[in-house]
Write a protein that holds these residues in place. Sequence first.
Motif, mmCIF file in Angstrom:
data_model
loop_
_atom_site.group_PDB
_atom_site.id
_atom_site.type_symbol
_atom_site.label_atom_id
_atom_site.label_comp_id
_atom_site.label_asym_id
_atom_site.label_seq_id
_atom_site.Cartn_x
_atom_site.Cartn_y
_atom_site.Cartn_z
ATOM 1 N N THR A 124 2.475 9.084 20.170
ATOM 2 C CA THR A 124 2.559 8.657 21.565
ATOM 3 C C THR A 124 3.296 7.330 21.600
ATOM 4 O O THR A 124 2.902 6.370 20.931
ATOM 5 C CB THR A 124 1.152 8.487 22.161
ATOM 6 O OG1 THR A 124 0.450 9.715 21.999
ATOM 7 C CG2 THR A 124 1.228 8.125 23.619
ATOM 8 N N ILE A 125 4.354 7.275 22.383
ATOM 9 C CA ILE A 125 5.208 6.098 22.435
ATOM 10 C C ILE A 125 5.672 5.883 23.869
ATOM 11 O O ILE A 125 5.965 6.835 24.583
ATOM 12 C CB ILE A 125 6.401 6.257 21.462
ATOM 13 C CG1 ILE A 125 7.196 4.979 21.343
ATOM 14 C CG2 ILE A 125 7.260 7.401 21.830
ATOM 15 C CD1 ILE A 125 8.218 5.016 20.225
ATOM 16 N N GLN A 126 5.703 4.633 24.294
ATOM 17 C CA GLN A 126 6.204 4.321 25.627
ATOM 18 C C GLN A 126 7.700 4.554 25.680
ATOM 19 O O GLN A 126 8.414 4.336 24.698
ATOM 20 C CB GLN A 126 5.920 2.870 25.993
ATOM 21 C CG GLN A 126 4.504 2.600 26.383
ATOM 22 C CD GLN A 126 4.340 1.174 26.858
ATOM 23 O OE1 GLN A 126 4.980 0.274 26.344
ATOM 24 N NE2 GLN A 126 3.481 0.987 27.846
ATOM 25 N N THR A 127 8.174 4.948 26.850
ATOM 26 C CA THR A 127 9.592 5.264 26.998
ATOM 27 C C THR A 127 10.475 4.051 26.731
ATOM 28 O O THR A 127 11.542 4.174 26.129
ATOM 29 C CB THR A 127 9.861 5.806 28.414
ATOM 30 O OG1 THR A 127 8.989 6.915 28.640
ATOM 31 C CG2 THR A 127 11.288 6.251 28.573
ATOM 32 N N LEU A 128 10.047 2.871 27.155
ATOM 33 C CA LEU A 128 10.880 1.683 26.961
ATOM 34 C C LEU A 128 10.878 1.180 25.524
ATOM 35 O O LEU A 128 11.650 0.289 25.187
ATOM 36 C CB LEU A 128 10.421 0.565 27.902
ATOM 37 C CG LEU A 128 10.696 0.828 29.371
ATOM 38 C CD1 LEU A 128 10.168 -0.313 30.216
ATOM 39 C CD2 LEU A 128 12.185 1.030 29.612
ATOM 40 N N LEU A 129 10.047 1.763 24.699
ATOM 41 C CA LEU A 129 10.056 1.374 23.293
ATOM 42 C C LEU A 129 11.211 2.011 22.529
ATOM 43 O O LEU A 129 11.658 1.482 21.511
ATOM 44 C CB LEU A 129 8.721 1.746 22.649
ATOM 45 C CG LEU A 129 8.318 1.036 21.384
ATOM 46 C CD1 LEU A 129 8.328 -0.464 21.585
ATOM 47 C CD2 LEU A 129 6.943 1.476 20.954
ATOM 48 N N TYR A 130 11.733 3.120 23.022
ATOM 49 C CA TYR A 130 12.868 3.787 22.375
ATOM 50 C C TYR A 130 14.075 2.855 22.210
ATOM 51 O O TYR A 130 14.589 2.701 21.097
ATOM 52 C CB TYR A 130 13.277 5.034 23.151
ATOM 53 C CG TYR A 130 12.358 6.216 23.003
ATOM 54 C CD1 TYR A 130 12.542 7.146 21.983
ATOM 55 C CD2 TYR A 130 11.309 6.422 23.880
ATOM 56 C CE1 TYR A 130 11.704 8.237 21.849
ATOM 57 C CE2 TYR A 130 10.456 7.504 23.761
ATOM 58 C CZ TYR A 130 10.663 8.414 22.743
ATOM 59 O OH TYR A 130 9.835 9.488 22.607
#
Length: 119
Positions: free
Chosen positions: A100-106
């Motif tokens: 699970t990863i936040q979109t802005l972390l990409y």
Amino acid sequence: MLGRLVLIAFQVVIAWRLMSEIPRLLDALPFAIPSNFTIFAYALVFAVVVWLVGMLGALVLKDVPRPSIATLVFAIAGAAAFAALAVVPDIRIAIERVITIQTLLYPLIGAVIGYAIKR
């Protein structure tokens, strides 16, 4: 080697902490950014922040070379490539099945990887 690891940690922490200020920066632009391209604007800002922290880190940390303009280009390219991964729904869903990863972390991860590849 330890200096580079410390630099990567600083880059991630500082860019992540400045993330709350990016919407104000984008609102100050004289033109509107379409909502579909907001993540790419974040990618550009993250890449510049990562590069600037690298510049400051080169002054402070021992055995950390000064980044060049080519390093900035690699950071921008990495951030844009990872932002594109977040835009494609099938890829994002496949990644989120594993972690699970936040979109802005990409784009932040892409900027740091692009910076590290050039170094």
